[in-house]
Design a protein around this motif. Structure first.
Motif, PDB file in Angstrom:
ATOM      1  N   THR A 172       0.150  81.096 -16.420  1.00 21.22           N
ATOM      2  CA  THR A 172      -0.648  82.164 -17.024  1.00 21.22           C
ATOM      3  C   THR A 172      -1.377  82.962 -15.948  1.00 21.22           C
ATOM      4  O   THR A 172      -1.469  82.556 -14.794  1.00 21.22           O
ATOM      5  N   ASN A 173      -1.940  84.079 -16.365  1.00 20.29           N
ATOM      6  CA  ASN A 173      -2.751  84.879 -15.454  1.00 20.29           C
ATOM      7  C   ASN A 173      -3.982  84.098 -14.997  1.00 20.29           C
ATOM      8  O   ASN A 173      -4.422  84.244 -13.855  1.00 20.29           O
ATOM      9  N   ASP A 174      -4.531  83.291 -15.886  1.00 26.71           N
ATOM     10  CA  ASP A 174      -5.675  82.459 -15.494  1.00 26.71           C
ATOM     11  C   ASP A 174      -5.278  81.467 -14.403  1.00 26.71           C
ATOM     12  O   ASP A 174      -6.068  81.188 -13.500  1.00 26.71           O
ATOM     13  N   ILE A 217       1.498  91.877 -18.612  1.00 24.40           N
ATOM     14  CA  ILE A 217       1.997  90.499 -18.507  1.00 24.40           C
ATOM     15  C   ILE A 217       0.872  89.516 -18.832  1.00 24.40           C
ATOM     16  O   ILE A 217      -0.226  89.629 -18.312  1.00 24.40           O
ATOM     17  N   LYS A 218       1.182  88.552 -19.722  1.00 22.90           N
ATOM     18  CA  LYS A 218       0.210  87.514 -20.079  1.00 22.90           C
ATOM     19  C   LYS A 218       0.568  86.174 -19.447  1.00 22.90           C
ATOM     20  O   LYS A 218      -0.299  85.383 -19.111  1.00 22.90           O
ATOM     21  N   TRP A 242      -7.391  92.030 -15.521  1.00 24.67           N
ATOM     22  CA  TRP A 242      -6.886  92.985 -14.544  1.00 24.67           C
ATOM     23  C   TRP A 242      -5.360  93.032 -14.596  1.00 24.67           C
ATOM     24  O   TRP A 242      -4.755  94.100 -14.607  1.00 24.67           O
ATOM     25  N   ILE A 243      -4.720  91.870 -14.629  1.00 20.73           N
ATOM     26  CA  ILE A 243      -3.257  91.812 -14.657  1.00 20.73           C
ATOM     27  C   ILE A 243      -2.723  92.411 -15.957  1.00 20.73           C
ATOM     28  O   ILE A 243      -1.799  93.231 -15.942  1.00 20.73           O
ATOM     29  N   GLN A 244      -3.301  92.020 -17.097  1.00 21.33           N
ATOM     30  CA  GLN A 244      -2.819  92.536 -18.378  1.00 21.33           C
ATOM     31  C   GLN A 244      -2.984  94.044 -18.492  1.00 21.33           C
ATOM     32  O   GLN A 244      -2.104  94.729 -19.007  1.00 21.33           O
TER      33      GLN A 244
END
Length: 71
Positions: free
Chosen positions: A19-21, A40-41, A33-35
């Motif tokens: 995940t982004n986390d 993208i998740k 920021w990424i989403q």
């Protein structure tokens, strides 16, 4: 000669979800920021030693089953 057609489809996703986390633990970024910039998740990673055919075989088996065909 009969016309060709798609009689079944299949797909396979590697089990490892990143995940982004997860990425934010290693990089100076956040999920938001990424989403916001990419949409993208999460992404899927394969383990070392996994090749394209290892991913394709389950997808092909699913497509054959959906088409009602056997190997």
């Amino acid at each position: 000669m009969p016309n060709p057609y798609i009689s079944g489809t299949g797909f396979y996703l590697p089990p490892r979800v990143v995940t982004n986390d997860d990425l934010s633990k290693y990089m100076d970024t956040t999920d938001e920021w990424i989403q916001e910039r990419t949409g993208i998740k999460e992404r899927r990673y394969v383990e070392k030693g996994v090749g394209p055919s290892d991913l394709a075989i389950p997808a092909v088996e699913q497509a054959l089953e959906a088409a009602g065909l056997t190997v």
